[in-house]
Design a protein around this motif. Structure first.
Motif, PDB file in Angstrom:
ATOM      1  N   HIS A   1     -20.439  31.079  27.959  1.00 18.74           N
ATOM      2  CA  HIS A   1     -20.568  30.091  28.902  1.00 18.74           C
ATOM      3  C   HIS A   1     -19.433  30.201  30.055  1.00 18.74           C
ATOM      4  O   HIS A   1     -19.405  29.005  31.185  1.00 18.74           O
ATOM      5  CB  HIS A   1     -20.952  28.655  28.347  1.00 18.74           C
TER       6      HIS A   1
ATOM      7  N   CYS B   1     -23.323  22.935  25.799  1.00 18.91           N
ATOM      8  CA  CYS B   1     -22.296  23.656  26.745  1.00 18.91           C
ATOM      9  C   CYS B   1     -23.170  23.919  27.866  1.00 18.91           C
ATOM     10  O   CYS B   1     -22.524  23.644  29.120  1.00 18.91           O
ATOM     11  CB  CYS B   1     -22.519  25.313  26.248  1.00 18.91           C
TER      12      CYS B   1
ATOM     13  N   ASN C   1     -25.506  25.479  22.223  1.00 22.87           N
ATOM     14  CA  ASN C   1     -25.994  25.966  23.655  1.00 22.87           C
ATOM     15  C   ASN C   1     -26.206  25.058  24.519  1.00 22.87           C
ATOM     16  O   ASN C   1     -26.037  24.919  25.758  1.00 22.87           O
ATOM     17  CB  ASN C   1     -27.179  26.924  23.229  1.00 22.87           C
TER      18      ASN C   1
ATOM     19  N   ALA D   1     -17.849  20.338  22.555  1.00 18.17           N
ATOM     20  CA  ALA D   1     -19.323  20.362  22.561  1.00 18.17           C
ATOM     21  C   ALA D   1     -19.658  20.860  20.972  1.00 18.17           C
ATOM     22  O   ALA D   1     -20.624  20.389  20.691  1.00 18.17           O
ATOM     23  CB  ALA D   1     -19.786  21.841  23.484  1.00 18.17           C
TER      24      ALA D   1
ATOM     25  N   GLY E   1     -18.980  30.329  22.580  1.00 14.70           N
ATOM     26  CA  GLY E   1     -19.322  29.295  23.888  1.00 14.70           C
ATOM     27  C   GLY E   1     -18.418  29.889  25.138  1.00 14.70           C
ATOM     28  O   GLY E   1     -18.768  29.855  26.231  1.00 14.70           O
TER      29      GLY E   1
ATOM     30  N   LEU F   1     -16.504  28.527  29.571  1.00 18.46           N
ATOM     31  CA  LEU F   1     -15.963  27.224  29.478  1.00 18.46           C
ATOM     32  C   LEU F   1     -14.611  27.162  28.754  1.00 18.46           C
ATOM     33  O   LEU F   1     -14.133  28.376  28.166  1.00 18.46           O
ATOM     34  CB  LEU F   1     -16.844  26.367  28.960  1.00 18.46           C
TER      35      LEU F   1
ATOM     36  N   CYS G   1     -15.431  23.716  24.798  1.00 18.06           N
ATOM     37  CA  CYS G   1     -16.283  24.240  23.818  1.00 18.06           C
ATOM     38  C   CYS G   1     -16.275  23.516  22.513  1.00 18.06           C
ATOM     39  O   CYS G   1     -16.850  23.235  21.463  1.00 18.06           O
ATOM     40  CB  CYS G   1     -16.015  25.980  23.708  1.00 18.06           C
TER      41      CYS G   1
END
Length: 193
Positions: free
Chosen positions: A46, A91, A88, A56, A42, A48, A53
């Motif tokens: 993404h 995120c 996913n 999440a 992640g 992040l 993450c």
């Protein structure tokens, strides 16, 4: 010579979660550890923060456990695919939330700005009242969670690690304590709304 750690089969994890008791806690821990690599994925995919993450991912595992227990996970896909999709989506929700918060930040009038318009003595009294009101409400809501959650959240709030909390409250591992703590915090968040 290389040794490989045998990963638990999805069917074993699902059966363990549905069994309950100590078996469920062990299965929660094994499920959490089996797919923890998604946190790094992640961060990479993404862009992040690792903490975002990890949050999440924990939310994902709690959601998946709930879906398994409520029979919402029907096994039409592999458990890994199911977990990946939920992770996913969480995120992406975080990215959307951060993007919308950035655009809203300029439109809001903060309480701090309003407090600056008050005289110093009134400002400090208002700040104390707000803080005391928040603390009282938080105490009431934590007490509604039950003894185990209350002890866990208070220990975590005092800076105890998940490992220390696991030993103090007789959890098998720090991962199980963390999953339980996150579940308690999620219940608290729901009450706070």
């Amino acid at each position: 010579m290389r040794f490989f750690v045998r990963q638990p089969a999805d069917s074993d994890l699902i059966a363990g979660l549905r069994t309950g008791g100590n078996q469920r806690r062990q299965s929660e821990d094994r499920l959490y550890r089996k797919y923890v690599y998604l946190i790094a994925e992640g961060v990479r995919k993404h862009r992040l923060e690792e903490d975002d993450c990890a949050s999440a991912y924990s939310d994902t595992i709690l959601t998946v456990i709930e879906h398994i227990l409520n029979q919402r996970f029907e096994g039409h896909s592999a458990l890994s695919t199911y977990i990946y999709q939920i992770f996913n989506n969480k995120c992406i929700d975080l990215i959307r939330k951060k993007t919308s918060q950035r655009s809203q930040v300029h439109n809001a009038v903060s309480l701090d700005d309003s407090l600056l318009q008050l005289p110093d003595s009134a400002r400090s009294i208002v700040q104390q009242l707000i803080a005391q009101s928040d603390v009282d409400r938080l105490r009431r809501l934590i007490n509604q969670l039950g003894d185990k959650c209350r002890e866990m959240i208070l220990a975590w709030g005092e800076g105890y690690s998940d490992d220390e909390i696991a030993r103090q409250l007789n959890y098998n591992t720090a991962s199980v304590a963390k999953t339980s703590r996150l579940r308690c915090l999620e219940r608290l968040r729901e009450l706070y709304k």
